[in-house]
Design a protein around this motif. Structure first.
Motif, PDB file in Angstrom:
ATOM      1  N   ILE A 106      40.060  42.971  30.548  1.00 44.94           N
ATOM      2  CA  ILE A 106      38.886  43.066  31.428  1.00 44.94           C
ATOM      3  C   ILE A 106      38.960  41.996  32.510  1.00 44.94           C
ATOM      4  CG2 ILE A 106      36.383  42.798  31.552  1.00 44.94           C
ATOM      5  CD1 ILE A 106      36.257  43.971  28.700  1.00 44.94           C
ATOM      6  N   ALA A 107      39.327  40.781  32.136  1.00 47.04           N
ATOM      7  CA  ALA A 107      39.423  39.696  33.114  1.00 47.04           C
ATOM      8  C   ALA A 107      40.433  40.040  34.201  1.00 47.04           C
ATOM      9  CB  ALA A 107      39.826  38.396  32.415  1.00 47.04           C
ATOM     10  N   LEU A 108      41.601  40.549  33.793  1.00 49.03           N
ATOM     11  CA  LEU A 108      42.606  40.933  34.784  1.00 49.03           C
ATOM     12  C   LEU A 108      42.114  42.086  35.643  1.00 49.03           C
ATOM     13  CD1 LEU A 108      45.398  40.610  35.981  1.00 49.03           C
ATOM     14  CD2 LEU A 108      46.291  42.088  34.162  1.00 49.03           C
ATOM     15  N   GLY A 109      41.440  43.045  35.031  1.00 49.78           N
ATOM     16  CA  GLY A 109      40.908  44.174  35.794  1.00 49.78           C
ATOM     17  C   GLY A 109      39.907  43.738  36.851  1.00 49.78           C
ATOM     18  N   LEU A 110      39.030  42.797  36.491  1.00 49.43           N
ATOM     19  CA  LEU A 110      38.026  42.317  37.447  1.00 49.43           C
ATOM     20  C   LEU A 110      38.682  41.594  38.614  1.00 49.43           C
ATOM     21  CD1 LEU A 110      35.266  40.963  35.017  1.00 49.43           C
ATOM     22  CD2 LEU A 110      35.185  43.051  36.392  1.00 49.43           C
ATOM     23  N   ILE A 111      39.645  40.722  38.299  1.00 46.66           N
ATOM     24  CA  ILE A 111      40.315  39.976  39.363  1.00 46.66           C
ATOM     25  C   ILE A 111      41.069  40.926  40.285  1.00 46.66           C
ATOM     26  CG2 ILE A 111      42.201  38.359  39.850  1.00 46.66           C
ATOM     27  CD1 ILE A 111      41.313  36.754  37.423  1.00 46.66           C
ATOM     28  N   CYS A 112      41.805  41.863  39.708  1.00 49.69           N
ATOM     29  CA  CYS A 112      42.571  42.810  40.528  1.00 49.69           C
ATOM     30  C   CYS A 112      41.653  43.692  41.364  1.00 49.69           C
ATOM     31  CB  CYS A 112      43.467  43.672  39.643  1.00 49.69           C
ATOM     32  SG  CYS A 112      44.876  42.782  38.945  1.00 49.69           S
ATOM     33  N   MET A 113      40.528  44.092  40.818  1.00 46.70           N
ATOM     34  CA  MET A 113      39.587  44.919  41.563  1.00 46.70           C
ATOM     35  C   MET A 113      39.079  44.184  42.805  1.00 46.70           C
ATOM     36  SD  MET A 113      35.933  46.560  40.382  1.00 46.70           S
ATOM     37  CE  MET A 113      35.175  44.940  40.238  1.00 46.70           C
TER      38      MET A 113
END
Length: 287
Positions: free
Chosen positions: A197-204
């Protein structure tokens, strides 16, 4: 040795640098509960750490949204306010040494500024930035500590969050490789790990900013984008923006002092004023 001090005043974080003889002196930042406290804390620490006395300061230049809360001279010193978009452009150019670029200022939201041979113009912006990442992280990860979020993201797998072209097509689409993002968060499941989730938020957030920057350059011929602001220091920037570079044939540049560019630009705005005034005096003498 006189020094011009540039201060980028945020709502809770203040960044400060000095400019003397064309060089940046000891950039630092302070976080506090309000802009006035963070400004005076940053100013005092900057003077103390660099053994600078008040008479050594020629001018204090303020910029940023928090500068609106400051309406009196700092410790009695000559104090001015610099336009934030002008400061973005001047600071990014000083650090990157590029003559043509779009400056992508990744703060709480994101602003886009064009720089072409000294001409600086605000292009617009989007309401996605560090504030977006912090807010969504509070909701989904129960933290807004950016260092913790970034560390978790280093252990994440983006394929567990985003849908790629390879997930929906047996072959690459025109101009789109198999690993290009087809849909952000479309592959996320209810049991996704905190790291994913953390990676998804940053990439988004980073992809949205990058896409907005590229769209802002259409028909302008600009291929260089200079990233400034706190988000530019995230380690995930390298991977996200390298993919965008290959996809769109552009270049994203992250200067050494990227998070301090606006403060640097504020100080430079005064330096430029002084240089222009001296040049005008010399011209008058020659006439």
């Amino acid at each position: 040795m006189k020094i011009a001090i540039g201060i980028d005043v945020g709502i809770s974080t203040t960044k400060i640098v000095g400019i003397s003889q064309g060089k940046v002196i000891s950039p630092l930042w302070i976080k506090a509960t309000d802009p006035v406290t963070s400004l005076y804390g940053a100013f005092g620490k900057f003077l103390h750490d660099n053994h600078i006395d008040l008479p050594d300061v020629e001018r204090v230049m303020l910029t940023g949204v928090g500068a609106a809360y400051i309406n009196s001279p700092i410790y009695g010193l000559p104090t001015q306010k610099a336009d934030e978009f002008l400061a973005d452009g001047l600071g990014a150019q000083f650090e990157s040494q590029l003559k043509h670029m779009i400056v992508v200022s990744m703060g709480t939201g994101t602003s886009l500024v064009s720089y072409h041979d000294g001409e600086i113009a605000h292009l617009g912006g989007i309401g996605i930035g560090g504030g977006t990442l912090n807010g969504l992280s509070r909701l989904l990860l129960n933290t807004d500590d950016i260092k913790q979020i970034s560390h978790m993201a280093l252990l994440g797998d983006i394929s567990n969050i985003n849908l790629s072209i390879g997930d929906i097509s047996a072959r690459p689409l025109s101009g789109l490789p198999m690993d290009a993002t087809a849909s952000l968060f479309a592959n996320a499941q209810g049991n996704a790990s905190r790291e994913d989730i953390a990676l998804g938020l940053i990439c988004m957030v980073l992809q949205a900013i990058g896409s907005a920057a590229i769209l802002s350059s259409l028909k302008s011929g600009t291929r260089d984008f200079v990233l400034i602001g706190n988000l530019s220091r995230l380690p995930q920037c390298r991977e996200v923006y390298t993919k965008l570079e290959k996809l769109y044939d552009v270049r994203f540049v992250i200067p050494e002092n990227s998070e301090y560019c606006t403060a640097i630009g504020a100080a430079l705005s005064y330096v430029n004023q002084q240089q222009a005034a001296v040049a005008a005096q010399c011209k008058q003498v020659l006439l």
